[in-house]
Every structure is written in C-alpha cells, then in structure tokens.
Design an enzyme around this catalytic site. Structure first.
Site, mmCIF file in Angstrom:
data_model
loop_
_atom_site.group_PDB
_atom_site.id
_atom_site.type_symbol
_atom_site.label_atom_id
_atom_site.label_comp_id
_atom_site.label_asym_id
_atom_site.label_seq_id
_atom_site.Cartn_x
_atom_site.Cartn_y
_atom_site.Cartn_z
ATOM 1 N N ARG A 38 -37.674 38.149 31.489
ATOM 2 C CA ARG A 38 -38.956 38.008 31.244
ATOM 3 C C ARG A 38 -39.960 38.451 32.503
ATOM 4 O O ARG A 38 -39.587 37.644 33.352
ATOM 5 C CB ARG A 38 -39.141 37.138 30.802
ATOM 6 C CG ARG A 38 -40.316 35.660 30.850
ATOM 7 C CD ARG A 38 -40.163 34.751 30.268
ATOM 8 N NE ARG A 38 -41.462 33.955 29.921
ATOM 9 C CZ ARG A 38 -42.277 33.000 30.448
ATOM 10 N NH1 ARG A 38 -42.132 33.395 32.161
ATOM 11 N NH2 ARG A 38 -43.070 32.652 30.622
ATOM 12 N N SER A 107 -40.443 32.882 19.725
ATOM 13 C CA SER A 107 -41.104 30.614 21.081
ATOM 14 C C SER A 107 -41.424 29.987 19.459
ATOM 15 O O SER A 107 -42.334 30.684 19.267
ATOM 16 C CB SER A 107 -41.628 31.196 21.946
ATOM 17 O OG SER A 107 -40.962 31.688 22.923
ATOM 18 N N LYS A 136 -43.494 28.016 32.923
ATOM 19 C CA LYS A 136 -44.384 28.941 32.118
ATOM 20 C C LYS A 136 -45.711 28.677 32.420
ATOM 21 O O LYS A 136 -46.044 27.002 32.311
ATOM 22 C CB LYS A 136 -43.705 28.280 30.911
ATOM 23 C CG LYS A 136 -44.299 29.665 29.953
ATOM 24 C CD LYS A 136 -43.480 29.116 28.259
ATOM 25 C CE LYS A 136 -44.411 29.991 27.265
ATOM 26 N NZ LYS A 136 -43.559 29.682 26.103
HETATM 27 N N1 3NM Z 1 -40.099 29.152 27.642
HETATM 28 P P1 3NM Z 1 -37.471 26.268 33.152
HETATM 29 S S1 3NM Z 1 -40.573 27.111 28.409
HETATM 30 C C1 3NM Z 1 -39.790 30.474 28.799
HETATM 31 O O1 3NM Z 1 -41.240 25.972 25.610
HETATM 32 C C2 3NM Z 1 -40.014 29.489 28.958
HETATM 33 O O2 3NM Z 1 -41.046 28.437 24.850
HETATM 34 C C3 3NM Z 1 -40.004 28.003 27.167
HETATM 35 O O3 3NM Z 1 -37.580 27.729 32.402
HETATM 36 C C4 3NM Z 1 -40.415 27.385 26.189
HETATM 37 O O4 3NM Z 1 -35.774 26.654 32.668
HETATM 38 C C5 3NM Z 1 -40.138 27.806 28.986
HETATM 39 O O5 3NM Z 1 -36.625 27.459 34.947
HETATM 40 C C6 3NM Z 1 -39.698 27.925 30.641
HETATM 41 O O6 3NM Z 1 -38.222 25.252 32.360
HETATM 42 C C7 3NM Z 1 -37.611 27.668 30.927
#
Ligand code: 3NM
Length: 210
Positions: A38, A107, A136
């Site tokens: 990503r 997503s 994000k």
């Molecule tokens: N997508 P971390 S939350 C890439 O809710 C991404 O669809 C999300 O990163 C969604 O593990 C997210 O550091 C970030 O919180 C995840």
C-alpha cells in the site's frame, strides 16, 4: 482463495531508515500469511519496483501478495490479487481485468457496503476501522467490535478486521468473531517486527485459528 489469518500491510513511514523488503521479510518469518503493498505517494514506477521485489520475496516464502489500488502493477508482477477501496475501480470492472482466479478484496465500513461486496463477487472484505487509527488519512469513525459480530453473523465471505489493532486489543477483535486481522503500524513500526508477528500468531493459534 487460500485462507489467511495474519495480514500485514506495508507502511514505510513507520520504519524510516529501514528497508521495505527487510521489514516485510521479518514479518513473513514471524508468521504473516499475506502481504499488501500500500503506497499512496510514490510514482507508478516506484510502486512497480517495490511490487516486483515483494513478489519475489512472497514467492520465495510462499505467502500471498496483494497490491493496493494499482491494478496494472498487480497484473504486471503477477500478484495474487488486488485490494480496492470504496472509491477505486468498481468490483465488476476489477474482476473483468483481473480474471476469475485472482483475489479481489475491498474495504468496507458499514453493513451495506459489506453486503454489496459479497453480492459483487469480492473474495474477501476489509472491515474497519475497528479502533481509532492514524495510519489512513481519509478514515471514517471506528466501527467498533460490535460491528464485527454483525458482519460475522451476516456475511458469508471471509473478512479481515483492520484499523488500530494492536497486541493489547487483538483478543477483543477475535472474541467478537474475526478470524483474520490486518495491521500496519503495530507490525511494521515495531522494533522487533518478527517478534510482534510471532505474538500475534500465538494469540491466533490459541483462539483456534492456525
Ligand atoms: N484501512 P493500523 S484502517 C489501511 O478501515 C487501513 O479500511 C482501514 O493501519 C479501513 O493498523 C487502515 O496502523 C489503517 O491502524 C490500518
């Protein structure tokens, strides 16, 4: 689609000065079964170069490899699949381009999107953010673990919980019914990437997920 439990997404901003491939290899050695590239900021050429290197790495270790958003890059390196967001290429078009055998993940942030993804032929959905996350930029409010229970009850394709998941709260996510979890910062931002993955793996195994 081959099952997966421990999903790591790249996030180079969390390991300044450390090589992407080295960090992701540590994650694989710690037990990650699927990796997603990503990268929202690099040029197409740069993303392609990283994808090629990650494809080689994941082939070597027999781990699934998914590319976020860049469908042309996914095809160019023969990735196992693509992950799209709600505003990216629609599922129907992604399927036409990727063909029947590749993995398509999307997503989702509410039950309507999850139902639509299932009906539209997604192989898996991301469900999140479960907890607050800074990883994000355009993130919506947390969906909470109660929402995981709803997805587990209603949706018949695999789902992976994402967003703010850490070693200290992953049990809440599994107890709510998730069988797969996905992290950026807790994995790639760790001092001991392999060790963190091994701990996640142990928790998943203890819950009966291989
Ligand atoms: N997508 P971390 S939350 C890439 O809710 C991404 O669809 C999300 O990163 C969604 O593990 C997210 O550091 C970030 O919180 C995840």
């Amino acid at each position: 689609m081959r099952e997966f439990q421990l999903y790591a997404i790249t996030g180079e901003e969390f390991h300044p000065g450390r090589d992407l491939i080295e960090v992701m290899e540590e994650a694989i050695l710690g037990g990650v079964d699927i990796i997603q590239l990503r990268d929202k900021t690099s040029s197409k050429r740069e993303v392609l170069a990283k994808a090629k290197a990650l494809r080689e790495l994941t082939k070597k270790h027999d781990v699934l490899f998914i590319v976020n958003d860049h469908i042309d890059v996914a095809l160019a390196v023969d990735a196992d699949g693509i992950h799209v967001g709600q505003d990216d290429l629609p599922l129907e078009d992604a399927r036409r381009i990727m063909g029947p055998d590749k993995i398509i993940g999307i997503s989702t942030h509410k039950i309507e999107e999850a139902r639509e993804a299932e009906a539209g032929g997604a192989d898996y959905i991301g469900v999140g953010p479960i907890f607050p996350t800074k990883s994000k930029v355009d993130v919506v409010d947390p969906v909470t673990t109660a929402y995981i229970q709803q997805v587990a009850a209603e949706i018949n394709i695999p789902f992976v919980a994402i967003g703010g998941i850490k070693l200290h709260n992953v049990l809440q996510v599994l107890d709510a019914g998730a069988k797969s979890v996905c992290m950026i910062s807790e994995i790639v931002g760790a001092n001991d990437v392999k060790g963190v993955c091994e701990e996640f793996k142990q928790i998943l195994t203890a819950k009966g997920h291989k």
